[in-house]
Design a protein around this motif. Structure first.
Motif, PDB file in Angstrom:
ATOM      1  N   ILE A  18       0.858  -1.260   0.118  1.00 14.13           N
ATOM      2  CA  ILE A  18      -0.233  -0.016   0.026  1.00 14.13           C
ATOM      3  C   ILE A  18       0.943   1.144   0.048  1.00 14.13           C
ATOM      4  N   ALA A  19       1.989   1.117   1.105  1.00  6.78           N
ATOM      5  CA  ALA A  19       2.599   2.429   1.100  1.00  6.78           C
ATOM      6  C   ALA A  19       3.707   2.477  -0.354  1.00  6.78           C
ATOM      7  N   ALA A  20       3.858   1.451  -1.038  1.00  7.95           N
ATOM      8  CA  ALA A  20       4.767   1.532  -2.339  1.00  7.95           C
ATOM      9  C   ALA A  20       3.643   2.060  -3.267  1.00  7.95           C
ATOM     10  N   LYS A  25       2.061   7.209  -6.344  1.00  6.03           N
ATOM     11  CA  LYS A  25       1.059   7.968  -7.046  1.00  6.03           C
ATOM     12  C   LYS A  25       1.435   9.423  -6.541  1.00  6.03           C
ATOM     13  N   GLY A  26       2.401   9.800  -5.690  1.00  6.85           N
ATOM     14  CA  GLY A  26       3.059  10.898  -5.525  1.00  6.85           C
ATOM     15  C   GLY A  26       3.372  11.300  -4.129  1.00  6.85           C
ATOM     16  N   LEU A  27       2.869  10.366  -3.140  1.00 10.24           N
ATOM     17  CA  LEU A  27       3.009  10.283  -1.702  1.00 10.24           C
ATOM     18  C   LEU A  27       4.821  10.567  -1.385  1.00 10.24           C
ATOM     19  N   SER A  28       4.955  11.362  -0.533  1.00 15.34           N
ATOM     20  CA  SER A  28       6.503  11.707  -0.318  1.00 15.34           C
ATOM     21  C   SER A  28       6.937  10.203   0.413  1.00 15.34           C
ATOM     22  N   PRO A  29       8.026   9.932   0.172  1.00 10.63           N
ATOM     23  CA  PRO A  29       8.757   8.717   1.100  1.00 10.63           C
ATOM     24  C   PRO A  29       8.711   8.788   2.515  1.00 10.63           C
ATOM     25  N   GLY A  30       9.065  10.117   2.999  1.00 13.15           N
ATOM     26  CA  GLY A  30       8.419  10.346   4.520  1.00 13.15           C
ATOM     27  C   GLY A  30       7.216   9.791   5.167  1.00 13.15           C
ATOM     28  N   ALA A  31       6.350  10.368   4.261  1.00 16.79           N
ATOM     29  CA  ALA A  31       4.672  10.090   4.557  1.00 16.79           C
ATOM     30  C   ALA A  31       4.665   8.894   4.623  1.00 16.79           C
ATOM     31  N   ALA A  32       5.253   8.032   3.517  1.00 15.44           N
ATOM     32  CA  ALA A  32       5.031   6.429   3.609  1.00 15.44           C
ATOM     33  C   ALA A  32       5.466   5.686   4.708  1.00 15.44           C
ATOM     34  N   LEU A  37       5.427   2.655   9.913  1.00 18.12           N
ATOM     35  CA  LEU A  37       5.838   2.733  11.123  1.00 18.12           C
ATOM     36  C   LEU A  37       4.372   3.097  12.184  1.00 18.12           C
ATOM     37  N   ALA A  38       3.663   3.600  11.802  1.00 25.61           N
ATOM     38  CA  ALA A  38       2.311   3.886  12.886  1.00 25.61           C
ATOM     39  C   ALA A  38       1.223   2.831  12.611  1.00 25.61           C
ATOM     40  N   GLY A  39       0.882   2.419  11.153  1.00 18.96           N
ATOM     41  CA  GLY A  39      -0.100   1.568  11.092  1.00 18.96           C
ATOM     42  C   GLY A  39      -0.070   0.325  11.922  1.00 18.96           C
ATOM     43  N   PRO A  40       0.788  -0.618  11.758  1.00 19.18           N
ATOM     44  CA  PRO A  40       1.000  -1.986  12.513  1.00 19.18           C
ATOM     45  C   PRO A  40       1.062  -1.770  13.847  1.00 19.18           C
TER      46      PRO A  40
END
Length: 129
Positions: A18-20, A25-32, A37-40
């Motif tokens: 999902i993050a990849a 699609k344009g999300l920054s690597p830091g936001a990914a 980190l926070a999701g799981p």
């Protein structure tokens, strides 16, 4: 991504593709990274168990530390990418240039042969009735 990742019930192996896809699609690597980190680490089931075992105050400190650390590391990743001049989108090859190498074809044929070998009828083995 922190607001999406914290309440979302997602495991680490499911959050990676999902993050990849979001990065592509344009999300920054830091936001990914914040999402990864926070999701799981902060899904509803984990927070419920922590709340019962450690109490509300400890669970709140846990949630706050996950949020602060993931945001800090996400920001650092974005700064690192900016300082290095790296753009992930540039790493992608257009689909028109995709081609199969001899190694890829040989690996696929080997995989198909191994699958076929595993699916062949076994001799001398009794089937459970």
């Amino acid at each position: 991504m922190l607001g999406i990742g914290i309440p979302l019930y997602i495991c680490a192996s499911a959050s990676t593709p999902i993050a990849a896809a979001l990065v592509l699609k344009g999300l920054s690597p830091g936001a990914a990274l914040v999402f990864l980190l926070a999701g799981p680490a902060t899904n509803a089931a984990t927070l419920t168990v922590l709340g019962r075992q450690l109490g509300r105050a400890a669970t709140l400190r846990y949630l706050l530390s996950i949020a602060v650390c993931s945001l800090l590391f996400g920001w650092l990743v974005n700064r690192l990418y900016a300082a290095a001049g790296i753009n992930i989108i540039d790493w992608l090859a257009p689909t028109e240039t995709a081609s199969s190498s001899p190694l890829a074809i040989a690996s696929a044929l080997l995989l198909l042969a191994l699958i076929g070998w595993n699916l062949r009828p076994k001799r001398g083995c009794k089937k459970d009735s």
